[in-house]
Design a protein around this motif. Structure first.
Motif, PDB file in Angstrom:
ATOM      1  N   THR A 166       0.817  -1.216   0.000  1.00  0.00           N
ATOM      2  CA  THR A 166       0.000   0.000   0.000  1.00  0.00           C
ATOM      3  C   THR A 166       0.853   1.271   0.000  1.00  0.00           C
ATOM      4  N   MET A 167       2.170   1.105  -0.050  1.00  0.00           N
ATOM      5  CA  MET A 167       3.027   2.294  -0.106  1.00  0.00           C
ATOM      6  C   MET A 167       2.799   3.125  -1.378  1.00  0.00           C
ATOM      7  N   PRO A 168       2.503   2.490  -2.549  1.00  0.00           N
ATOM      8  CA  PRO A 168       2.161   3.310  -3.720  1.00  0.00           C
ATOM      9  C   PRO A 168       0.941   4.208  -3.476  1.00  0.00           C
ATOM     10  N   SER A 169      -0.015   3.718  -2.665  1.00  0.00           N
ATOM     11  CA  SER A 169      -1.174   4.551  -2.314  1.00  0.00           C
ATOM     12  C   SER A 169      -0.725   5.783  -1.541  1.00  0.00           C
ATOM     13  N   MET A 170       0.242   5.591  -0.662  1.00  0.00           N
ATOM     14  CA  MET A 170       0.763   6.707   0.135  1.00  0.00           C
ATOM     15  C   MET A 170       1.387   7.764  -0.782  1.00  0.00           C
ATOM     16  N   GLU A 171       2.098   7.294  -1.799  1.00  0.00           N
ATOM     17  CA  GLU A 171       2.707   8.225  -2.755  1.00  0.00           C
ATOM     18  C   GLU A 171       1.636   8.969  -3.546  1.00  0.00           C
ATOM     19  N   LYS A 172       0.629   8.225  -4.016  1.00  0.00           N
ATOM     20  CA  LYS A 172      -0.453   8.834  -4.803  1.00  0.00           C
ATOM     21  C   LYS A 172      -1.219   9.863  -3.972  1.00  0.00           C
ATOM     22  N   ILE A 173      -1.490   9.527  -2.729  1.00  0.00           N
ATOM     23  CA  ILE A 173      -2.255  10.419  -1.853  1.00  0.00           C
ATOM     24  C   ILE A 173      -1.452  11.666  -1.522  1.00  0.00           C
ATOM     25  N   THR A 174      -0.167  11.497  -1.250  1.00  0.00           N
ATOM     26  CA  THR A 174       0.685  12.661  -0.952  1.00  0.00           C
ATOM     27  C   THR A 174       0.675  13.637  -2.124  1.00  0.00           C
ATOM     28  N   LYS A 175       0.812  13.117  -3.344  1.00  0.00           N
ATOM     29  CA  LYS A 175       0.821  13.986  -4.530  1.00  0.00           C
ATOM     30  C   LYS A 175      -0.524  14.676  -4.731  1.00  0.00           C
ATOM     31  N   ALA A 176      -1.606  13.947  -4.479  1.00  0.00           N
ATOM     32  CA  ALA A 176      -2.939  14.534  -4.620  1.00  0.00           C
ATOM     33  C   ALA A 176      -3.149  15.658  -3.614  1.00  0.00           C
ATOM     34  N   ILE A 177      -2.683  15.448  -2.386  1.00  0.00           N
ATOM     35  CA  ILE A 177      -2.811  16.475  -1.350  1.00  0.00           C
ATOM     36  C   ILE A 177      -2.012  17.718  -1.738  1.00  0.00           C
ATOM     37  N   GLY A 190       4.727   4.243   9.469  1.00  0.00           N
ATOM     38  CA  GLY A 190       4.293   2.857   9.390  1.00  0.00           C
ATOM     39  C   GLY A 190       5.501   1.954   9.239  1.00  0.00           C
ATOM     40  N   ALA A 191       5.305   0.677   9.475  1.00  0.00           N
ATOM     41  CA  ALA A 191       6.416  -0.274   9.520  1.00  0.00           C
ATOM     42  C   ALA A 191       7.322  -0.259   8.293  1.00  0.00           C
ATOM     43  N   PRO A 192       6.788  -0.219   7.069  1.00  0.00           N
ATOM     44  CA  PRO A 192       7.687  -0.294   5.907  1.00  0.00           C
ATOM     45  C   PRO A 192       8.237   1.064   5.459  1.00  0.00           C
ATOM     46  N   VAL A 193       7.787   2.138   6.079  1.00  0.00           N
ATOM     47  CA  VAL A 193       8.122   3.490   5.612  1.00  0.00           C
ATOM     48  C   VAL A 193       9.489   3.913   6.150  1.00  0.00           C
ATOM     49  N   THR A 194      10.234   4.629   5.308  1.00  0.00           N
ATOM     50  CA  THR A 194      11.546   5.161   5.693  1.00  0.00           C
ATOM     51  C   THR A 194      11.617   6.629   5.323  1.00  0.00           C
ATOM     52  N   ASP A 195      12.652   7.300   5.806  1.00  0.00           N
ATOM     53  CA  ASP A 195      12.812   8.710   5.463  1.00  0.00           C
ATOM     54  C   ASP A 195      13.162   8.880   3.986  1.00  0.00           C
ATOM     55  N   ASN A 196      13.867   7.903   3.424  1.00  0.00           N
ATOM     56  CA  ASN A 196      14.172   7.964   1.985  1.00  0.00           C
ATOM     57  C   ASN A 196      12.880   7.901   1.174  1.00  0.00           C
ATOM     58  N   PHE A 197      11.947   7.066   1.625  1.00  0.00           N
ATOM     59  CA  PHE A 197      10.653   6.978   0.953  1.00  0.00           C
ATOM     60  C   PHE A 197       9.909   8.301   1.074  1.00  0.00           C
ATOM     61  N   ARG A 198       9.916   8.884   2.266  1.00  0.00           N
ATOM     62  CA  ARG A 198       9.274  10.194   2.487  1.00  0.00           C
ATOM     63  C   ARG A 198       9.789  11.226   1.502  1.00  0.00           C
ATOM     64  N   ASP A 204       6.514  15.735   3.975  1.00  0.00           N
ATOM     65  CA  ASP A 204       7.295  16.708   4.743  1.00  0.00           C
ATOM     66  C   ASP A 204       7.990  16.115   5.960  1.00  0.00           C
ATOM     67  N   PHE A 205       7.449  15.010   6.487  1.00  0.00           N
ATOM     68  CA  PHE A 205       8.027  14.483   7.727  1.00  0.00           C
ATOM     69  C   PHE A 205       7.794  12.987   7.833  1.00  0.00           C
ATOM     70  N   TYR A 206       8.779  12.318   8.429  1.00  0.00           N
ATOM     71  CA  TYR A 206       8.662  10.892   8.752  1.00  0.00           C
ATOM     72  C   TYR A 206       9.213  10.660  10.149  1.00  0.00           C
TER      73      TYR A 206
END
Length: 222
Positions: A166-177, A190-198, A204-206
């Motif tokens: 579901t990390m692609p959803s996080m990317e899509k939602i961030t861009k939409a926002i 969340g467990a799979p999220v990293t600052d590089n991903f952010r 803006d923050f992880y």
């Protein structure tokens, strides 16, 4: 007055909800956050003082302990319950405007992900730090986040995900926002999220723990 506020702070820190609560064992039979908060109000201590000098410091200590692995989820949940029990007595003062919230935090687990334990824990920690929390639940789509941000102006949004799928959803939602509300601040976790991903998705923050998020949110208060 300071002694009573210290007692309330300790009830939050150690999860002593009320006199009837058996936890923690060394405080069995003692007044908890419920009774002591009511006593403080009855003695004329202002609700804002109780919040800023007792409840928030107690919850901050819990957050720091959790980050340092000195306490674990069950203890944090007990502290959050003690906090919410105390807040029942303060709610009328929030409604009257006597007690000021720091701001609004919109949170949800992203589209395709139904996990909510981490989100719920973060919500309780953030609310326990003096913020209004708008919890959108799980499987939240981009347009729901955008609508909430437009309804609650100047709020900060948090996106939660437990699954790598579901990390692609996080990317899509961030861009939409960012497209819909360019000035919006987006925090991810969340467990799979990293600052590089952010960084890659433009958030803006992880933080790997709730206390880090609380400290970030507090840094955004004018």
């Amino acid at each position: 007055m300071s002694q009573l506020l210290s007692k309330i702070a300790e009830c939050i820190e150690f999860g002593k909800i009320n006199k009837a609560a058996p936890y923690p064992p060394d405080r069995k039979g003692q007044d908890g956050a419920d009774e002591l908060t009511k006593q403080a109000l009855d003695e004329g201590i202002k609700a804002q003082t109780i919040l800023s000098d007792a409840l928030l410091p107690g919850m901050e200590k819990v957050g720091i302990k959790f980050r340092e692995n000195k306490v674990f989820v069950p203890q944090v949940l007990m502290s959050a319950k003690a906090m919410s029990t105390a807040m029942v007595h303060l709610k009328p003062y929030f409604l009257s405007g006597e007690v000021k919230e720091k701001g609004t935090f919109v949170i949800g687990t992203v589209e395709g992900d139904l996990h909510d334990i981490g989100k719920n824990l973060v919500s309780m920690m953030v609310e326990g730090s003096g913020w209004k929390v708008v919890d959108l639940g799980t499987d939240v789509k981009a347009d729901q986040f955008v609508a909430a941000l437009k309804e609650h102006e100047n709020s900060i949004v948090g996106l939660s995900a437990l699954l790598t799928t579901t990390m692609p959803s996080m990317e899509k939602i961030t861009k939409a926002i960012k497209e819909a509300v360019p000035n919006a601040k987006v925090a991810v976790g969340g467990a799979p999220v990293t600052d590089n991903f952010r960084e890659r998705v433009g958030a803006d923050f992880y933080s790997s723990n709730p206390q880090g998020l609380v400290e970030y949110l507090n840094s955004q208060v004018d």
